[in-house]
Design an enzyme around this catalytic site. Structure first.
Site, mmCIF file in Angstrom:
data_model
loop_
_atom_site.group_PDB
_atom_site.id
_atom_site.type_symbol
_atom_site.label_atom_id
_atom_site.label_comp_id
_atom_site.label_asym_id
_atom_site.label_seq_id
_atom_site.Cartn_x
_atom_site.Cartn_y
_atom_site.Cartn_z
ATOM 1 N N HIS A 193 3.866 7.781 -0.013
ATOM 2 C CA HIS A 193 3.203 8.340 1.169
ATOM 3 C C HIS A 193 2.423 7.268 1.928
ATOM 4 O O HIS A 193 1.444 7.585 2.622
ATOM 5 C CB HIS A 193 2.251 9.477 0.779
ATOM 6 C CG HIS A 193 2.881 10.555 -0.041
ATOM 7 N ND1 HIS A 193 3.498 11.659 0.500
ATOM 8 C CD2 HIS A 193 2.995 10.684 -1.393
ATOM 9 C CE1 HIS A 193 3.956 12.434 -0.469
ATOM 10 N NE2 HIS A 193 3.667 11.857 -1.629
ATOM 11 N N LYS A 329 2.969 -16.770 17.139
ATOM 12 C CA LYS A 329 3.378 -15.471 16.592
ATOM 13 C C LYS A 329 4.856 -15.514 16.183
ATOM 14 O O LYS A 329 5.707 -16.001 16.914
ATOM 15 C CB LYS A 329 3.169 -14.361 17.622
ATOM 16 C CG LYS A 329 3.244 -12.954 17.039
ATOM 17 C CD LYS A 329 2.857 -11.919 18.095
ATOM 18 C CE LYS A 329 2.641 -10.545 17.480
ATOM 19 N NZ LYS A 329 3.838 -10.041 16.797
#
Length: 468
Positions: A193, A329
């Site tokens: 979950h 990035k």
């Protein structure tokens, strides 16, 4: 007969609708030229993808027809022309698109015309004369578009599976298996979950990916069993009119020899023309594979998120700059490409499912749509699997420090205490630790539920990896 049409030389060819101009360089004839006029839809993007498979069918049929009255010189010329198609030498002579008649008749005639005219040329005749090789009477001898095209569909799909899809998926599977072995001893925090759960090893986590792909490969192999059954010999509606007993079996056997694949004649030709359940089933297996690969891509990018503020348990290869504005990035681009491919495969399966449901009476007339989408899915899955194996999986490493850091903070290690102090007391320790920012050990001592020595003896992540 040649004429001038603007700046292009043309010749006049004829069919049952009359005369039509065809480029002088083209081996195709009147019916192909009409299709180019009538179906100007997606011309550059959606060429019919079964040409090589169809050429194999025509070569096999000519080989069999040579044993049943077809002139040996004509048979040899048709086979030679088919070999040129198979090798890709004549690609420019097959301009037709998927969006045409749903039986694929225009593409069957495109092939008949090309093989006829090239065979005529090889025999020293005049292109367009239909002598000594006629596109219908000789190249299409004993055949109908209604059995030839579905046969070409199955042959094309089976060849793509054996030559490209299955080896590519196995390559990805083996790359993951190698990493499962490499990371087998690294104990990490499990998650369910998207919340903390009990430990497992990185090897166990990767082993799940491996088993998913093992199952996908098995499903695809099982789906190919019916794909190897061929409609040839059914002719127009499944009765075999204008062929002869054993023609379908002989052509299937010839195709098996030519391709090395276990083709056989379909036991019921009516079903083979009227439905395409075999390809719908195969597409379903491809769809399931896409689900597996989506799981794989998503887990890699979640586990590799960061590099400093995400999970950061995996270090993925840095393949290219990731931003036009944020310096330094790097993004999980292989994961993104793989998951987009999976989305497309799922969409293709929807189209195949709808097309497969549209068999009306004796003929399904969504054949080009079905085979186009199945082959597209196979090509995408094959290419994306190799790309992900080579550009992502093989260079992925475990960030051991980050794995250990997260493991040490997990509240779900408290599960190891259940057999010793019971679920309720273990839950109280976890809640107290979480509410007060404490370690599990300190929380247990605060509540007086067990000693430090007992905690150290019972809560050991490396002992929580299987049944005790």
């Amino acid at each position: 007969m040649s004429v001038r049409a603007g700046a292009a030389d043309t010749r006049i060819e004829r069919d049952t609708f009359g005369e039509i101009a065809v480029p002088s360089w083209a081996y195709y004839g009147a019916q192909t030229a009409r299709s180019l006029i009538n179906f100007n839809i997606g011309r550059d993007a959606d060429r019919m993808p079964v040409i090589r498979g169809l050429a194999y069918v025509k070569k096999a049929a000519a080989t069999v027809n040579g044993q049943h009255g077809l002139d040996p010189a004509v048979q040899s010329a048709i086979c030679s022309a088919a070999d040129e198609v198979i090798s890709g030498q004549l690609d420019r002579h097959f301009p037709l698109v998927v969006w045409q008649t749903g039986s694929g008749t225009q593409t069957n005639m495109n092939m008949n015309e090309v093989l006829s005219n090239r065979a005529i040329e090889l025999l020293g005749g005049q292109i367009g004369s239909k002598t000594p090789v006629h596109p219908n009477d000789h190249v299409n001898m004993g055949q109908s578009s209604n059995d030839v095209f579905p046969t070409a569909m199955h042959v094309s799909v089976a060849m793509e599976a054996a030559g490209r899809l299955l080896p590519s998926l196995k390559r990805l599977r083996d790359a993951l298996a190698a990493k499962a072995d490499e990371f087998q001893g690294v104990v990490k925090l499990g998650r369910t979950h998207l919340q903390d759960a009990t430990p497992l090893t990185v090897g166990q986590e990767f082993g799940a990916f491996v088993h998913q792909l093992d199952c996908d490969l098995r499903r695809i192999d099982a789906s190919l069993v019916d794909v190897h059954q061929l409609a040839i010999g059914g002719t127009a509606v499944g009765t075999g009119l204008n062929s002869w007993p054993g023609f379908g079996e002989d052509v299937a056997a010839a195709l098996a020899r030519l391709t090395g694949l276990p083709f056989r004649s379909a036991p019921n030709k009516f079903e083979a023309l009227a439905s395409h359940d075999a390809l719908v089933e195969l597409s379903g297996s491809l769809n399931t594979t896409a689900c597996s690969l989506t799981k794989l891509a998503n887990d890699f990018r979640l586990l590799g998120s960061g590099p400093r503020c995400g999970l950061g348990e995996l270090t993925l290869p840095e393949n290219e700059p990731g931003s036009s504005i944020m310096p330094g990035k790097v993004n999980p681009t292989q994961c993104e490409a793989l998951s987009m491919v999976a989305c497309q495969v799922m969409g293709n399966h929807v189209a195949v499912t709808i097309g497969g449901s549209q068999g009306h009476l004796q003929l399904n007339v969504y054949k080009p749509l079905i085979v186009r989408n199945v082959l597209h899915s196979m090509t995408l899955l094959a290419d994306a699997s190799v790309s992900f194996a080579d550009r992502c999986v093989s260079g992925t490493q475990v960030n051991a420090d980050r794995v250990a850091e997260l493991m040490s903070q997990s509240l779900m290690l408290v599960t190891a205490l259940n057999p010793h102090i019971g679920y309720d007391k273990a839950a109280a320790i976890a809640k107290h630790a979480h509410a007060n920012g404490l370690s599990l050990r300190q929380a247990a001592l605060d509540l007086g539920l067990l000693s430090g020595d007992d905690f150290d003896r019972w809560v050991r992540p490396e002992n929580m990896l299987g049944p005790a």
